[in-house]
Motif scaffolding. Structure first.
Motif, PDB file in Angstrom:
ATOM      1  N   ALA A 210       0.883  -1.244  -0.030  1.00  0.00           N
ATOM      2  CA  ALA A 210       0.084   0.085   0.021  1.00  0.00           C
ATOM      3  C   ALA A 210       0.850   1.236  -0.014  1.00  0.00           C
ATOM      4  CB  ALA A 210      -0.962  -0.343   1.231  1.00  0.00           C
ATOM      5  N   GLY A 211       0.364   1.838  -0.832  1.00  0.00           N
ATOM      6  CA  GLY A 211       1.321   3.399  -0.925  1.00  0.00           C
ATOM      7  C   GLY A 211       2.509   3.403  -1.509  1.00  0.00           C
ATOM      8  N   LYS A 212       2.989   2.135  -2.205  1.00  0.00           N
ATOM      9  CA  LYS A 212       4.266   2.214  -2.742  1.00  0.00           C
ATOM     10  C   LYS A 212       4.423   1.643  -4.335  1.00  0.00           C
ATOM     11  CE  LYS A 212       6.493   1.031   1.644  1.00  0.00           C
ATOM     12  NZ  LYS A 212       7.285  -0.149   2.530  1.00  0.00           N
ATOM     13  N   ALA A 213       5.330   2.023  -4.674  1.00  0.00           N
ATOM     14  CA  ALA A 213       5.632   1.947  -6.218  1.00  0.00           C
ATOM     15  C   ALA A 213       6.663   0.927  -6.638  1.00  0.00           C
ATOM     16  CB  ALA A 213       5.655   2.893  -7.145  1.00  0.00           C
ATOM     17  N   GLU A 214       7.350   0.043  -5.504  1.00  0.00           N
ATOM     18  CA  GLU A 214       8.281  -0.928  -5.727  1.00  0.00           C
ATOM     19  C   GLU A 214       7.476  -2.361  -5.937  1.00  0.00           C
ATOM     20  OE1 GLU A 214       9.764   2.766  -4.255  1.00  0.00           O
ATOM     21  OE2 GLU A 214       8.629   1.317  -3.229  1.00  0.00           O
ATOM     22  N   VAL A 215       7.764  -3.000  -6.998  1.00  0.00           N
ATOM     23  CA  VAL A 215       7.296  -4.461  -7.081  1.00  0.00           C
ATOM     24  C   VAL A 215       7.842  -5.252  -6.255  1.00  0.00           C
ATOM     25  CG1 VAL A 215       6.765  -6.348  -8.646  1.00  0.00           C
ATOM     26  CG2 VAL A 215       7.182  -3.795  -9.519  1.00  0.00           C
ATOM     27  N   LYS A 216       7.048  -5.911  -5.234  1.00  0.00           N
ATOM     28  CA  LYS A 216       7.255  -6.834  -4.351  1.00  0.00           C
ATOM     29  C   LYS A 216       7.725  -8.211  -4.576  1.00  0.00           C
ATOM     30  CE  LYS A 216       2.653  -7.804  -2.820  1.00  0.00           C
ATOM     31  NZ  LYS A 216       1.973  -7.414  -1.614  1.00  0.00           N
ATOM     32  N   PRO A 217       8.690  -8.909  -4.110  1.00  0.00           N
ATOM     33  CA  PRO A 217       9.330 -10.217  -4.519  1.00  0.00           C
ATOM     34  C   PRO A 217       8.052 -11.353  -5.258  1.00  0.00           C
ATOM     35  CG  PRO A 217      10.089  -9.685  -2.741  1.00  0.00           C
ATOM     36  CD  PRO A 217       9.044  -8.728  -2.820  1.00  0.00           C
ATOM     37  N   ALA A 218       6.883 -11.331  -4.782  1.00  0.00           N
ATOM     38  CA  ALA A 218       5.818 -12.251  -5.095  1.00  0.00           C
ATOM     39  C   ALA A 218       5.277 -11.590  -6.494  1.00  0.00           C
ATOM     40  CB  ALA A 218       4.710 -12.235  -4.120  1.00  0.00           C
ATOM     41  N   GLY A 219       5.197  -9.964  -6.562  1.00  0.00           N
ATOM     42  CA  GLY A 219       4.693  -9.618  -7.568  1.00  0.00           C
ATOM     43  C   GLY A 219       5.767  -9.917  -8.835  1.00  0.00           C
ATOM     44  N   ARG A 220       7.007  -9.650  -8.664  1.00  0.00           N
ATOM     45  CA  ARG A 220       8.091 -10.012  -9.444  1.00  0.00           C
ATOM     46  C   ARG A 220       7.900 -11.334 -10.302  1.00  0.00           C
ATOM     47  NH1 ARG A 220      11.874  -6.148  -9.608  1.00  0.00           N
ATOM     48  NH2 ARG A 220      13.506  -7.627 -10.813  1.00  0.00           N
ATOM     49  N   LYS A 221       7.614 -12.405  -9.301  1.00  0.00           N
ATOM     50  CA  LYS A 221       7.212 -13.738  -9.803  1.00  0.00           C
ATOM     51  C   LYS A 221       6.166 -13.811 -10.773  1.00  0.00           C
ATOM     52  CE  LYS A 221       9.377 -16.183  -5.974  1.00  0.00           C
ATOM     53  NZ  LYS A 221       9.218 -16.859  -4.706  1.00  0.00           N
ATOM     54  N   THR A 222       5.034 -13.089 -10.413  1.00  0.00           N
ATOM     55  CA  THR A 222       3.787 -12.904 -11.225  1.00  0.00           C
ATOM     56  C   THR A 222       4.209 -12.405 -12.575  1.00  0.00           C
ATOM     57  OG1 THR A 222       2.359 -13.094  -9.440  1.00  0.00           O
ATOM     58  CG2 THR A 222       1.522 -12.163 -11.302  1.00  0.00           C
ATOM     59  N   LEU A 223       5.112 -11.344 -12.520  1.00  0.00           N
ATOM     60  CA  LEU A 223       5.276 -10.520 -13.947  1.00  0.00           C
ATOM     61  C   LEU A 223       6.154 -11.376 -14.552  1.00  0.00           C
ATOM     62  CD1 LEU A 223       5.818  -6.891 -12.403  1.00  0.00           C
ATOM     63  CD2 LEU A 223       3.598  -7.805 -13.875  1.00  0.00           C
ATOM     64  N   ALA A 224       7.195 -12.097 -14.087  1.00  0.00           N
ATOM     65  CA  ALA A 224       7.949 -12.919 -14.730  1.00  0.00           C
ATOM     66  C   ALA A 224       7.275 -14.119 -15.441  1.00  0.00           C
ATOM     67  CB  ALA A 224       9.061 -13.678 -14.086  1.00  0.00           C
ATOM     68  N   GLU A 225       6.178 -14.548 -14.937  1.00  0.00           N
ATOM     69  CA  GLU A 225       5.295 -15.433 -15.560  1.00  0.00           C
ATOM     70  C   GLU A 225       4.653 -15.055 -16.895  1.00  0.00           C
ATOM     71  OE1 GLU A 225       2.017 -18.976 -14.277  1.00  0.00           O
ATOM     72  OE2 GLU A 225       3.036 -17.714 -12.836  1.00  0.00           O
ATOM     73  N   ILE A 226       4.162 -13.627 -16.429  1.00  0.00           N
ATOM     74  CA  ILE A 226       3.285 -12.878 -17.771  1.00  0.00           C
ATOM     75  C   ILE A 226       4.413 -12.715 -18.645  1.00  0.00           C
ATOM     76  CG2 ILE A 226       2.442 -10.961 -17.932  1.00  0.00           C
ATOM     77  CD1 ILE A 226       1.044 -11.001 -15.296  1.00  0.00           C
ATOM     78  N   ALA A 227       5.517 -12.273 -18.399  1.00  0.00           N
ATOM     79  CA  ALA A 227       6.492 -12.007 -19.463  1.00  0.00           C
ATOM     80  C   ALA A 227       6.781 -13.195 -20.341  1.00  0.00           C
ATOM     81  CB  ALA A 227       7.754 -11.355 -18.801  1.00  0.00           C
ATOM     82  N   GLY A 228       7.032 -14.329 -19.793  1.00  0.00           N
ATOM     83  CA  GLY A 228       7.118 -15.607 -20.526  1.00  0.00           C
ATOM     84  C   GLY A 228       6.172 -15.842 -21.600  1.00  0.00           C
ATOM     85  N   VAL A 229       4.862 -15.391 -21.095  1.00  0.00           N
ATOM     86  CA  VAL A 229       3.791 -15.736 -22.221  1.00  0.00           C
ATOM     87  C   VAL A 229       3.690 -14.401 -23.150  1.00  0.00           C
ATOM     88  CG1 VAL A 229       1.294 -15.919 -22.683  1.00  0.00           C
ATOM     89  CG2 VAL A 229       2.450 -17.032 -20.512  1.00  0.00           C
ATOM     90  N   LEU A 230       4.093 -13.157 -22.905  1.00  0.00           N
ATOM     91  CA  LEU A 230       3.921 -12.170 -23.582  1.00  0.00           C
ATOM     92  C   LEU A 230       5.072 -12.225 -24.890  1.00  0.00           C
ATOM     93  CD1 LEU A 230       3.224  -8.990 -21.361  1.00  0.00           C
ATOM     94  CD2 LEU A 230       1.808 -10.464 -22.789  1.00  0.00           C
ATOM     95  N   ARG A 231       6.167 -12.942 -24.299  1.00  0.00           N
ATOM     96  CA  ARG A 231       7.115 -12.918 -25.450  1.00  0.00           C
ATOM     97  C   ARG A 231       6.827 -14.069 -26.525  1.00  0.00           C
ATOM     98  NH1 ARG A 231      10.712 -13.517 -20.774  1.00  0.00           N
ATOM     99  NH2 ARG A 231      10.833 -15.856 -21.333  1.00  0.00           N
TER     100      ARG A 231
END
Length: 336
Positions: A210-231
């Motif tokens: 809340a109130g922050k703009a740094e991606v937390k570790p769990a969020g980075r894992k989710t984005l890594a999975e999304i990037a793998g599909v977007l590629r």
């Protein structure tokens, strides 16, 4: 029916409830049934502890089963929503097919009418020439009908373009849903069509504190999975859009408003996607603050839904085919 133990007989109904409970009763009866003999306190305590542990394990199993049922219901609702959206798109396609068929029939009728008038024009022109009269009026009528035919053909062409676009959107929706089916089933993303464009929706609460703009570790894992599909999706650019609920952000040294934090979060997601192999030329970022909600902010559930990151699929312009960039695009950029 009774159950025999060292301490005498135990009611069968009690022994069936729990082995540990039966042992606890046996220990107690042993002390009562043996005059002059003291039962060791540690045996009694051990039997009580085992009874308590079995009760706790049973409660935990019931809670886990209830959570699993709730998650299954949520996933079923998401699948039903996707199926309803696909059904709506198919209904739109059928309606456009009907309109195109009607327009084509109208065009054929106009062509026949024009041919009939042309034949009449020739006949009347011959008569007028023999009578020394002008055929100007008939020429004007023919010109008017030609204009109507051109307009009808333009409408048919436009309907065909709209039909092709609708079919392309439906195909993109099906393709995107199939590529992200596993993440949809896990409740990590939603697949939607908004504003005529397919997109992924991720809860901001899953990516940021809340109130922050740094991606937390769990969020980075989710984005890594999304990037793998977007590629695996060619010929598309991706716009990352940040959204907030309608609660006003407390001003601080870094963020002055919801505009600021939504744009900063979008840029943070873009940076993680770049780290995970997405070309910067295919990415852009935008911040919408609280001004594009998808549901009402009246309840906390609605506000949580509106706090989101959207990854919108944009068709790659033809001009970008030579340079790999969209016209005027230099990489990730935050909207105001």
């Amino acid at each position: 029916m009774r159950h025999t133990t060292m301490a005498g007989t135990i009611p069968a109904w009690f022994s069936r409830r729990s082995p540990a409970a039966a042992r606890l009763l046996a220990v107690g009866l042993l002390g009562l049934a043996t005059p002059g003999c003291l039962v060791r306190q540690e045996l009694y305590d051990q039997a009580r502890a085992e009874t308590r542990r079995e009760r706790e394990e049973g409660n935990k199993a019931r809670a886990e089963a209830q959570t699993a049922r709730a998650e299954a219901a949520q996933r079923s609702a998401q699948v039903a929503a996707l199926e309803a959206e696909l059904g709506r798109l198919e209904d739109d396609l059928r309606a456009r097919d009907l309109t195109l068929s009607e327009a084509t029939t109208a065009e054929a009728g106009l062509v026949r009418r024009l041919d009939e008038l042309a034949a009449m024009n020739e006949e009347l022109s011959a008569r007028l020439r023999s009578a020394g009269q002008s055929v100007g009026q008939l020429a004007n009528e023919r010109g008017s009908l030609s204009a109507e035919l051109a307009e009808a053909r333009a409408k048919v062409d436009e309907l065909r373009r709209q039909q092709a676009a609708a079919e392309a959107r439906a195909a993109q929706m099906r393709d995107l849903a199939s590529r992200f089916q596993a993440m949809v089933d896990d409740g990590k993303v939603r697949v939607e069509i908004r504003g005529g464009l397919p997109l992924l929706e991720i809860s901001s609460d899953a990516l940021f504190d809340a109130g922050k703009a740094e991606v937390k570790p769990a969020g980075r894992k989710t984005l890594a999975e999304i990037a793998g599909v977007l590629r695996t999706i060619p010929d598309h650019r991706f716009q990352v859009a940040g959204h907030t609920d309608d609660k006003k952000l407390k001003k601080n040294a870094r963020f002055a408003s919801n505009w600021d934090i939504s744009a900063a979060r979008a840029v943070a997601v873009v940076e993680v996607l770049i780290e995970r192999g997405i070309s910067p030329q295919r990415l852009s970022a935008a911040g919408h603050g609280e001004f594009a909600p998808v549901v009402s902010n009246a309840a906390e559930a609605g506000r949580a839904r509106n706090r989101r990151i959207e990854i919108v699929l944009l068709a790659e312009p033809q001009e970008a085919g030579k340079t790999g960039k969209a016209p005027g695009e230099t990489g990730a950029a935050a909207a105001p």
